[in-house]
Design an enzyme around this catalytic site. Structure first.
Site, PDB file in Angstrom:
ATOM      1  N   TYR A  15       0.973  -1.179  -0.104  1.00  0.00           N
ATOM      2  CA  TYR A  15      -0.001  -0.241  -0.029  1.00  0.00           C
ATOM      3  C   TYR A  15       0.935   1.350  -0.016  1.00  0.00           C
ATOM      4  O   TYR A  15       2.143   1.065   0.094  1.00  0.00           O
ATOM      5  CB  TYR A  15      -0.877   0.010   1.351  1.00  0.00           C
ATOM      6  CG  TYR A  15      -0.038  -0.192   2.476  1.00  0.00           C
ATOM      7  CD1 TYR A  15       0.474   0.725   3.223  1.00  0.00           C
ATOM      8  CD2 TYR A  15       0.181  -1.487   2.941  1.00  0.00           C
ATOM      9  CE1 TYR A  15       1.171   0.687   4.196  1.00  0.00           C
ATOM     10  CE2 TYR A  15       0.996  -1.750   4.134  1.00  0.00           C
ATOM     11  CZ  TYR A  15       1.577  -0.493   4.948  1.00  0.00           C
ATOM     12  OH  TYR A  15       2.145  -0.793   5.782  1.00  0.00           O
ATOM     13  N   GLY A  16       0.341   2.333  -0.043  1.00  0.00           N
ATOM     14  CA  GLY A  16       1.381   3.562  -0.046  1.00  0.00           C
ATOM     15  C   GLY A  16       2.084   3.893  -1.049  1.00  0.00           C
ATOM     16  O   GLY A  16       1.727   3.473  -2.446  1.00  0.00           O
ATOM     17  N   SER A  17       3.301   4.019  -0.817  1.00  0.00           N
ATOM     18  CA  SER A  17       4.415   4.270  -2.108  1.00  0.00           C
ATOM     19  C   SER A  17       4.685   3.186  -2.675  1.00  0.00           C
ATOM     20  O   SER A  17       5.330   3.229  -3.588  1.00  0.00           O
ATOM     21  CB  SER A  17       5.587   5.151  -1.033  1.00  0.00           C
ATOM     22  OG  SER A  17       5.934   4.396   0.101  1.00  0.00           O
ATOM     23  N   PHE A  18       4.639   1.898  -1.959  1.00  0.00           N
ATOM     24  CA  PHE A  18       4.853   0.687  -2.824  1.00  0.00           C
ATOM     25  C   PHE A  18       3.910   0.218  -3.684  1.00  0.00           C
ATOM     26  O   PHE A  18       4.166  -0.738  -4.332  1.00  0.00           O
ATOM     27  CB  PHE A  18       4.940  -0.336  -1.826  1.00  0.00           C
ATOM     28  CG  PHE A  18       6.278  -0.195  -0.708  1.00  0.00           C
ATOM     29  CD1 PHE A  18       7.388   0.476  -1.187  1.00  0.00           C
ATOM     30  CD2 PHE A  18       6.443  -1.120   0.269  1.00  0.00           C
ATOM     31  CE1 PHE A  18       8.510   0.659  -0.327  1.00  0.00           C
ATOM     32  CE2 PHE A  18       7.447  -1.032   1.135  1.00  0.00           C
ATOM     33  CZ  PHE A  18       8.913  -0.373   0.629  1.00  0.00           C
ATOM     34  N   GLN A  19       2.868   1.046  -3.954  1.00  0.00           N
ATOM     35  CA  GLN A  19       2.061   0.657  -5.052  1.00  0.00           C
ATOM     36  C   GLN A  19       2.634   1.334  -6.366  1.00  0.00           C
ATOM     37  O   GLN A  19       2.276   1.140  -7.609  1.00  0.00           O
ATOM     38  CB  GLN A  19       0.676   1.443  -4.703  1.00  0.00           C
ATOM     39  CG  GLN A  19      -0.128   0.689  -3.640  1.00  0.00           C
ATOM     40  CD  GLN A  19      -1.557   1.532  -3.517  1.00  0.00           C
ATOM     41  OE1 GLN A  19      -2.357   1.129  -4.206  1.00  0.00           O
ATOM     42  NE2 GLN A  19      -1.527   2.481  -2.760  1.00  0.00           N
ATOM     43  N   GLU A  20       3.698   2.441  -6.071  1.00  0.00           N
ATOM     44  CA  GLU A  20       4.221   3.117  -7.295  1.00  0.00           C
ATOM     45  C   GLU A  20       5.333   2.104  -7.876  1.00  0.00           C
ATOM     46  O   GLU A  20       6.232   1.718  -7.288  1.00  0.00           O
ATOM     47  CB  GLU A  20       4.701   4.210  -6.835  1.00  0.00           C
ATOM     48  CG  GLU A  20       5.393   4.931  -7.863  1.00  0.00           C
ATOM     49  CD  GLU A  20       4.691   5.335  -9.054  1.00  0.00           C
ATOM     50  OE1 GLU A  20       5.313   5.016 -10.416  1.00  0.00           O
ATOM     51  OE2 GLU A  20       3.624   5.799  -9.089  1.00  0.00           O
ATOM     52  N   GLU A  83      11.641  -0.694   5.463  1.00  0.00           N
ATOM     53  CA  GLU A  83      10.525  -0.451   6.557  1.00  0.00           C
ATOM     54  C   GLU A  83      11.044  -0.020   7.664  1.00  0.00           C
ATOM     55  O   GLU A  83      10.627   0.843   8.473  1.00  0.00           O
ATOM     56  CB  GLU A  83       9.433  -1.372   6.387  1.00  0.00           C
ATOM     57  CG  GLU A  83       8.585  -1.410   4.993  1.00  0.00           C
ATOM     58  CD  GLU A  83       7.723  -0.046   4.717  1.00  0.00           C
ATOM     59  OE1 GLU A  83       7.938   1.031   5.489  1.00  0.00           O
ATOM     60  OE2 GLU A  83       6.782  -0.193   3.918  1.00  0.00           O
TER      61      GLU A  83
END
EC number: 2.3.2.-
Length: 170
Positions: A15-20, A83
């Site tokens: 989720y978050g920035s790791f969706q990019e 993380e």
């Protein structure tokens, strides 16, 4: 067969920035298959003074994210390293967006569910507009550090993912 062929692969809900894709491709040093999914029972929070979000259990929560499929142990370790210790990896059930199939995957959850720095709702589009460039720069520095720490600590990397534009971090 190589030893990496013998290791089980991992499916990880991000989720978050790791969706990019640009962020994930940089950290994993490849372009994994990404599948859209939803995680029920969690909320996606902003973190005061940070460029990245966290998730924590929430009865009515729903998070849209992606599953990174077939990750190696080494790639999973890279996600864990970036993380840091404030997150813990957990097995959760997600629902695939296209097929509504349920799937057990791993995800990274904020360890302190009562952290006063969690607030509101994190917005992916806002992050892309305002913070993605700085986050990719930080992820690049992290990968350089991972390959050659050269006496530098992880804390030096963490300074790069601070949101210096918010009054809370001043």
């Amino acid at each position: 067969m190589t030893s990496s062929d013998q290791s089980p692969s991992h499916d990880v809900f991000v989720y978050g920035s790791f969706q990019e894709p640009a962020v994930v491709n940089l950290i994993l040093e490849c372009a994994p298959v990404m599948v859209s999914a939803q995680l029920h029972g969690y909320h996606l929070y902003r973190l005061k003074g940070r460029l990245h979000p966290c998730i924590s259990p929430s009865d009515n929560g729903l998070i849209n994210g992606k599953i990174l499929t077939g990750l190696t142990d080494s790639q999973l370790e890279s996600l864990d390293m970036i993380e840091g210790t404030e997150y813990v990896r957990k097995t959760v059930e997600v629902v695939l967006t296209d097929t509504l199939e349920k799937k057990q995957v791993e995800t990274i959850v904020w360890a302190n569910k009562d952290d006063p720095n969690m607030y509101g709702e994190w917005d992916f589009e806002e992050w892309k507009r305002l913070h993605m460039e700085k986050f990719i720069e930080a992820a690049t520095k992290f990968m350089e550090w991972k390959k050659n720490p050269n006496g530098r600590s992880r804390e030096e990397f963490e300074k790069f993912v601070q949101d210096d534009s918010s009054p809370a971090s001043a």
